[in-house]
Write a protein that holds these residues in place. Sequence first.
Motif, mmCIF file in Angstrom:
data_model
loop_
_atom_site.group_PDB
_atom_site.id
_atom_site.type_symbol
_atom_site.label_atom_id
_atom_site.label_comp_id
_atom_site.label_asym_id
_atom_site.label_seq_id
_atom_site.Cartn_x
_atom_site.Cartn_y
_atom_site.Cartn_z
ATOM 1 N N LEU A 37 1.254 51.046 -27.604
ATOM 2 C CA LEU A 37 0.563 49.818 -27.994
ATOM 3 C C LEU A 37 0.834 49.428 -29.436
ATOM 4 C CD1 LEU A 37 -2.763 50.683 -26.210
ATOM 5 C CD2 LEU A 37 -1.273 48.769 -25.611
ATOM 6 N N GLY A 38 1.165 50.403 -30.275
ATOM 7 C CA GLY A 38 1.420 50.133 -31.682
ATOM 8 C C GLY A 38 2.752 49.461 -31.945
ATOM 9 N N ARG A 39 3.620 49.507 -30.940
ATOM 10 C CA ARG A 39 4.910 48.812 -31.019
ATOM 11 C C ARG A 39 5.731 49.190 -32.253
ATOM 12 N NH1 ARG A 39 2.923 42.743 -29.191
ATOM 13 N NH2 ARG A 39 1.744 43.435 -27.388
ATOM 14 N N GLY A 40 5.664 50.482 -32.631
ATOM 15 C CA GLY A 40 6.483 50.946 -33.745
ATOM 16 C C GLY A 40 5.886 50.753 -35.117
ATOM 17 N N ASP A 41 4.671 50.248 -35.203
ATOM 18 C CA ASP A 41 4.004 50.018 -36.481
ATOM 19 C C ASP A 41 2.897 51.073 -36.629
ATOM 20 O OD1 ASP A 41 1.784 49.069 -38.163
ATOM 21 O OD2 ASP A 41 2.943 47.222 -38.345
ATOM 22 N N ALA A 42 3.012 51.938 -37.637
ATOM 23 C CA ALA A 42 2.074 53.055 -37.811
ATOM 24 C C ALA A 42 0.628 52.580 -37.973
ATOM 25 C CB ALA A 42 2.487 53.896 -39.012
ATOM 26 N N GLU A 43 0.413 51.500 -38.721
ATOM 27 C CA GLU A 43 -0.940 50.970 -38.900
ATOM 28 C C GLU A 43 -1.519 50.485 -37.571
ATOM 29 O OE1 GLU A 43 -2.338 47.814 -41.768
ATOM 30 O OE2 GLU A 43 -0.897 48.913 -43.039
ATOM 31 N N ARG A 44 -0.704 49.783 -36.816
ATOM 32 C CA ARG A 44 -1.124 49.279 -35.515
ATOM 33 C C ARG A 44 -1.405 50.442 -34.555
ATOM 34 N NH1 ARG A 44 2.371 44.804 -32.402
ATOM 35 N NH2 ARG A 44 1.468 43.462 -33.974
ATOM 36 N N GLU A 45 -0.582 51.486 -34.621
ATOM 37 C CA GLU A 45 -0.805 52.672 -33.779
ATOM 38 C C GLU A 45 -2.173 53.279 -34.070
ATOM 39 O OE1 GLU A 45 2.314 55.628 -33.991
ATOM 40 O OE2 GLU A 45 3.851 54.100 -33.616
ATOM 41 N N ALA A 46 -2.506 53.399 -35.344
ATOM 42 C CA ALA A 46 -3.796 53.976 -35.728
ATOM 43 C C ALA A 46 -4.952 53.114 -35.208
ATOM 44 C CB ALA A 46 -3.881 54.116 -37.248
ATOM 45 N N ARG A 47 -4.817 51.801 -35.325
ATOM 46 C CA ARG A 47 -5.865 50.903 -34.804
ATOM 47 C C ARG A 47 -5.999 51.034 -33.291
ATOM 48 N NH1 ARG A 47 -3.463 47.098 -38.213
ATOM 49 N NH2 ARG A 47 -2.615 46.004 -36.408
ATOM 50 N N GLN A 48 -4.865 51.143 -32.608
ATOM 51 C CA GLN A 48 -4.909 51.268 -31.154
ATOM 52 C C GLN A 48 -5.526 52.598 -30.726
ATOM 53 O OE1 GLN A 48 -4.464 48.854 -29.026
ATOM 54 N NE2 GLN A 48 -3.906 47.475 -30.681
ATOM 55 N N GLU A 49 -5.241 53.656 -31.468
ATOM 56 C CA GLU A 49 -5.856 54.943 -31.146
ATOM 57 C C GLU A 49 -7.369 54.883 -31.327
ATOM 58 O OE1 GLU A 49 -4.138 58.553 -32.641
ATOM 59 O OE2 GLU A 49 -2.100 57.843 -32.237
ATOM 60 N N LEU A 50 -7.836 54.174 -32.363
ATOM 61 C CA LEU A 50 -9.283 53.985 -32.535
ATOM 62 C C LEU A 50 -9.869 53.197 -31.367
ATOM 63 C CD1 LEU A 50 -9.570 53.224 -36.359
ATOM 64 C CD2 LEU A 50 -10.437 55.224 -35.131
ATOM 65 N N ARG A 51 -9.172 52.182 -30.943
ATOM 66 C CA ARG A 51 -9.621 51.370 -29.798
ATOM 67 C C ARG A 51 -9.678 52.229 -28.535
ATOM 68 N NH1 ARG A 51 -6.637 45.784 -28.233
ATOM 69 N NH2 ARG A 51 -8.599 44.694 -28.242
ATOM 70 N N LEU A 52 -8.657 53.042 -28.342
ATOM 71 C CA LEU A 52 -8.633 53.944 -27.188
ATOM 72 C C LEU A 52 -9.802 54.926 -27.242
ATOM 73 C CD1 LEU A 52 -4.792 54.546 -27.211
ATOM 74 C CD2 LEU A 52 -6.063 53.648 -25.247
ATOM 75 N N GLU A 53 -10.076 55.454 -28.417
ATOM 76 C CA GLU A 53 -11.182 56.406 -28.567
ATOM 77 C C GLU A 53 -12.530 55.730 -28.314
ATOM 78 O OE1 GLU A 53 -12.842 59.879 -28.552
ATOM 79 O OE2 GLU A 53 -10.690 59.687 -28.814
ATOM 80 N N ARG A 54 -12.687 54.493 -28.779
ATOM 81 C CA ARG A 54 -13.935 53.755 -28.496
ATOM 82 C C ARG A 54 -14.118 53.562 -26.991
ATOM 83 N NH1 ARG A 54 -12.408 50.536 -32.935
ATOM 84 N NH2 ARG A 54 -11.700 48.913 -31.512
ATOM 85 N N SER A 55 -13.032 53.255 -26.296
ATOM 86 C CA SER A 55 -13.107 53.092 -24.845
ATOM 87 C C SER A 55 -13.534 54.388 -24.184
ATOM 88 C CB SER A 55 -11.754 52.654 -24.277
ATOM 89 O OG SER A 55 -11.460 51.345 -24.655
ATOM 90 N N ARG A 56 -12.957 55.489 -24.644
ATOM 91 C CA ARG A 56 -13.322 56.793 -24.093
ATOM 92 C C ARG A 56 -14.803 57.083 -24.346
ATOM 93 N NH1 ARG A 56 -13.970 61.947 -26.075
ATOM 94 N NH2 ARG A 56 -13.561 63.584 -24.563
ATOM 95 N N GLN A 57 -15.289 56.781 -25.542
ATOM 96 C CA GLN A 57 -16.694 57.027 -25.855
ATOM 97 C C GLN A 57 -17.616 56.175 -24.982
ATOM 98 O OE1 GLN A 57 -16.913 56.477 -30.108
ATOM 99 N NE2 GLN A 57 -15.932 58.443 -30.519
ATOM 100 N N GLU A 58 -17.223 54.930 -24.740
ATOM 101 C CA GLU A 58 -18.020 54.080 -23.845
ATOM 102 C C GLU A 58 -18.091 54.700 -22.455
ATOM 103 O OE1 GLU A 58 -16.917 49.937 -23.671
ATOM 104 O OE2 GLU A 58 -16.609 49.886 -25.843
ATOM 105 N N LEU A 59 -16.957 55.189 -21.991
ATOM 106 C CA LEU A 59 -16.905 55.785 -20.658
ATOM 107 C C LEU A 59 -17.721 57.072 -20.592
ATOM 108 C CD1 LEU A 59 -15.636 55.667 -17.794
ATOM 109 C CD2 LEU A 59 -13.804 57.097 -18.709
ATOM 110 N N THR A 60 -17.511 57.957 -21.532
ATOM 111 C CA THR A 60 -18.180 59.258 -21.467
ATOM 112 C C THR A 60 -19.666 59.187 -21.800
ATOM 113 O OG1 THR A 60 -17.488 59.805 -23.726
ATOM 114 C CG2 THR A 60 -16.062 60.557 -21.926
ATOM 115 N N SER A 61 -20.103 58.111 -22.439
ATOM 116 C CA SER A 61 -21.527 57.983 -22.748
ATOM 117 C C SER A 61 -22.291 57.222 -21.655
ATOM 118 C CB SER A 61 -21.727 57.307 -24.107
ATOM 119 O OG SER A 61 -21.294 55.973 -24.055
ATOM 120 N N ALA A 62 -21.606 56.748 -20.653
ATOM 121 C CA ALA A 62 -22.271 56.017 -19.563
ATOM 122 C C ALA A 62 -23.156 56.976 -18.762
ATOM 123 C CB ALA A 62 -21.236 55.382 -18.639
ATOM 124 N N ALA A 63 -24.280 56.475 -18.337
ATOM 125 C CA ALA A 63 -25.170 57.266 -17.480
ATOM 126 C C ALA A 63 -24.450 57.581 -16.169
ATOM 127 C CB ALA A 63 -26.449 56.483 -17.207
#
Length: 143
Positions: A37-63
């Motif tokens: 998702l970062g398309r070769g841009d290190a800053e974008r990769e870091a932002r996408q990893e944060l987005r991915l982690e937020r998605s995981r947290q939403e999923l794992t925190s669901a009842a």
Amino acid sequence: MLNEALAALAAAAGTGLVTAMTTDAWTEVKTRFGKLLGRGDAEREARQELRLERSRQELTSAAADQMEQAKAAQEAAWRTRFADLLEEEPEREAQFREVLDFLAEKVPVAASGAVQVNAQAFDHAQQAVQGQGVQTNTFGSPR
């Protein structure tokens, strides 16, 4: 408009990503999707990893009673993001396939969800199988 093969690829990536969110392979999966998702841009990769982690947290925190709904929402969101990326840059197909090959190797199939099948068959018995969730089948009518 995305062709059928790329749409299927986006769907598989969305499902695979969300399935991997609750596995031991998550850290490596997150890194691989972040690079994609970062398309070769290190800053974008870091932002996408944060987005991915937020998605995981939403999923794992669901009842527990909301888990399937949360999973479906995450899959739809990521499928859309992946479809958009493939529509803009169809040449990234090979990268998607590499990540999916990795998922097939590292993420256990059982992680896709438990299967519960309740079936009744009468006379000329039939069989039905599904990949996840709860399924109840009744064929014919009991005598």
